[in-house]
Design an enzyme around this catalytic site. Structure first.
Site, short mmCIF file in Angstrom:
data_model
loop_
_atom_site.label_atom_id
_atom_site.label_comp_id
_atom_site.label_asym_id
_atom_site.label_seq_id
_atom_site.Cartn_x
_atom_site.Cartn_y
_atom_site.Cartn_z
N TRP A 34 43.69 37.65 44.42
CA TRP A 34 42.80 37.28 43.31
C TRP A 34 41.47 36.83 43.93
O TRP A 34 41.47 35.95 44.80
CB TRP A 34 43.47 36.14 42.55
CG TRP A 34 42.77 35.64 41.33
CD1 TRP A 34 42.29 36.38 40.28
CD2 TRP A 34 42.52 34.27 41.01
NE1 TRP A 34 41.75 35.55 39.34
CE2 TRP A 34 41.88 34.25 39.76
CE3 TRP A 34 42.77 33.05 41.65
CZ2 TRP A 34 41.48 33.06 39.13
CZ3 TRP A 34 42.40 31.88 41.05
CH2 TRP A 34 41.75 31.89 39.80
N ASP B 49 50.61 30.15 44.02
CA ASP B 49 49.86 30.36 42.79
C ASP B 49 50.84 30.96 41.79
O ASP B 49 51.29 32.10 41.94
CB ASP B 49 48.67 31.30 43.05
CG ASP B 49 47.79 31.44 41.81
OD1 ASP B 49 48.31 31.22 40.70
OD2 ASP B 49 46.61 31.77 41.96
N LYS C 9 48.44 32.03 30.65
CA LYS C 9 49.06 33.32 30.33
C LYS C 9 50.31 33.13 29.48
O LYS C 9 50.46 33.76 28.45
CB LYS C 9 49.44 34.07 31.60
CG LYS C 9 48.49 33.91 32.74
CD LYS C 9 47.22 34.70 32.59
CE LYS C 9 46.29 34.38 33.74
NZ LYS C 9 45.09 35.16 33.77
C1 LMR Z 1 42.64 37.72 36.17
O1 LMR Z 1 43.00 37.84 37.34
O2 LMR Z 1 42.09 38.63 35.54
C2 LMR Z 1 42.90 36.43 35.45
O3 LMR Z 1 43.59 35.58 36.27
C3 LMR Z 1 41.67 35.82 34.89
C4 LMR Z 1 40.88 35.14 35.95
O4 LMR Z 1 40.69 33.91 35.85
O5 LMR Z 1 40.41 35.80 36.87
#
Ligand code: LMR
Length: 408
Positions: A142, A223, A258
């Site tokens: 992420w 996470d 979520k």
């Molecule tokens: C995503 O990865 O799209 C979600 O977790 C929203 C975010 O905060 O990035």
């Protein structure tokens, strides 16, 4: 304009790799546009609903709330107790029955503004308590993980997550990175539903990772933003239980964004699993100082909704059913999309079927993503991260045709 003025800074910062795409989607006037970008749940019509359990909780709160007084720095004790029960619930155990490690006082939980706030607080604790540490993240991960480490001022490194074909976990690469890290370094793992690959370790692979972490004296940061959207609320915490079994310290960054669809209420939690009860109490004091200097006290309304739901057996059962329905819809879309891709002649895409959670990577480059966006108004995230929740019976053939043409 003086040289020291804010406005003297001439270059702009890059747009956010996820929300920047969402902004572009919103600005796109084409009615046929399809949003497969941000990781949010959507119904068949593309709407992200307010869950019925949330509506009921809000109705009750409206009738009963008496104050908007500050919450305690670490959050309302009733809420954090319920979040602790949710995060640490064991298979077959009734809600609220805690495993011995949690009852021993080794675990403290704080309410944070969303999962991002929890990751931020975890990284702040690394900075304060392990100032020499490097934070390791998977490549890919992420994008906010490295961004948060940069913002806090903690160096970060990456380790591979998948083999070169992007289809399976590269366990050797992960355990070798752990063995090569300095004792005291931290690794951010995705507790369930790896974002963006959807490739989670098996139980045996988690065991190998947890053993390597414990042997090397690494701090795992889990996470856990997608609890419930992989295999189930309790099932998805198998990774956490595997780390707990080693006796190591753990930080868990959980989120209600979520699984409660409470994206804009900013409800998350950081669970601190320390070496023992006195250490947990001491780390809690540092966490509170870090919070006080950042958001001071957590926001109220979303946490009250979560507490209302988790604290009421009937409402909690209703919510658990809603989590199951979201998960089933996402998984159904995943299966239907992979079948449609194969039907369109895309080269082997069967690995997408074993992914867990909202996302997989379609392995598209920036030029292909730009073409999808410009010619077909289909919005994906870097490397072709697709959010299966954004698909529908109508959209699946359209997206499958467009993507298969690129994957042939
Ligand atoms: C995503 O990865 O799209 C979600 O977790 C929203 C975010 O905060 O990035």
């Amino acid at each position: 304009m003086s040289a020291g003025s804010l406005s003297a800074k001439i270059s702009s910062a890059p747009s956010d790799p996820i929300f920047g795409i969402v902004e572009a989607f919103r600005a796109d006037p084409r009615p046929e546009k399809i949003n497969l970008a941000a990781g949010v749940y959507m119904e068949e019509d593309g709407v992200t609903p307010i869950l019925a359990s949330v509506r009921e909780a809000e109705r009750r709160l409206l009738a009963s709330a008496t104050t908007k007084l500050y919450k305690p720095i670490g959050g309302d004790p009733v809420l954090v107790g319920l979040l602790r029960a949710l995060i640490f619930r064991e298979p077959g155990a009734p809600f609220g029955a805690l495993p011995p490690v949690v009852g021993s006082g080794r675990v403290e939980v704080l309410h944070t503004p969303g999962g991002t706030g929890a990751v931020r607080l975890a990284v702040e604790l690394v900075k304060r308590l392990r100032p020499q540490a490097t934070i390791w993240v998977s490549d890919p991960t992420w994008p906010n993980h490295p961004q948060i480490a940069d913002a806090v001022g903690v160096p970060h490194r990456t380790h591979p997550w998948t083999r070169a074909d992007g289809r399976t976990l590269d366990l050797d690469a992960v355990t070798q990175a752990i063995a090569s890290a300095a004792p005291g370094d931290a690794f951010i793992f995705h507790g369930a539903c790896h974002n963006p690959t959807g490739i989670d370790p098996t139980a045996a692979e988690w065991g190998a990772i947890a053993d390597a972490v414990a042997a090397r004296g690494i701090l795992p940061i889990l996470d856990f933003a997608y609890q419930g959207l992989g295999d189930g609320l309790v099932e998805d915490a198998a990774s956490l239980r595997t780390f707990l079994a080693t006796g190591c310290e753990i930080l868990v960054a959980a989120s209600a964004s979520k699984n409660f669809a409470l994206y804009d209420e900013r409800v998350g939690a950081l669970a601190i699993v320390a070496a023992d009860a006195p250490a947990a109490a001491a780390i809690l004091t540092h966490a509170k100082v870090a919070i006080r200097a950042a958001w001071s006290n957590p926001p109220g309304h979303g946490g009250e909704i979560v507490a209302e739901i988790l604290g009421d057996d009937a409402l909690r059962a209703q919510w658990e059913g809603e989590v199951t329905a979201m998960r089933d819809r996402i998984n159904g879309n995943r299966r239907a999309f992979v079948a449609a891709l194969a039907g369109e002649g895309a080269s082997d895409v069967s690995h997408l079927l074993t992914g867990r959670g909202m996302f997989s990577l379609l392995g598209l480059d920036d030029a292909q993503l730009a073409a999808l966006r410009d010619k077909q108004a289909i919005y994906l995230v870097s490397r072709g991260r697709i959010n299966f929740a954004g698909l529908s019976a109508v959209k699946i053939p359209i997206v499958a045709k467009a993507v298969a043409a690129l994957l042939r």
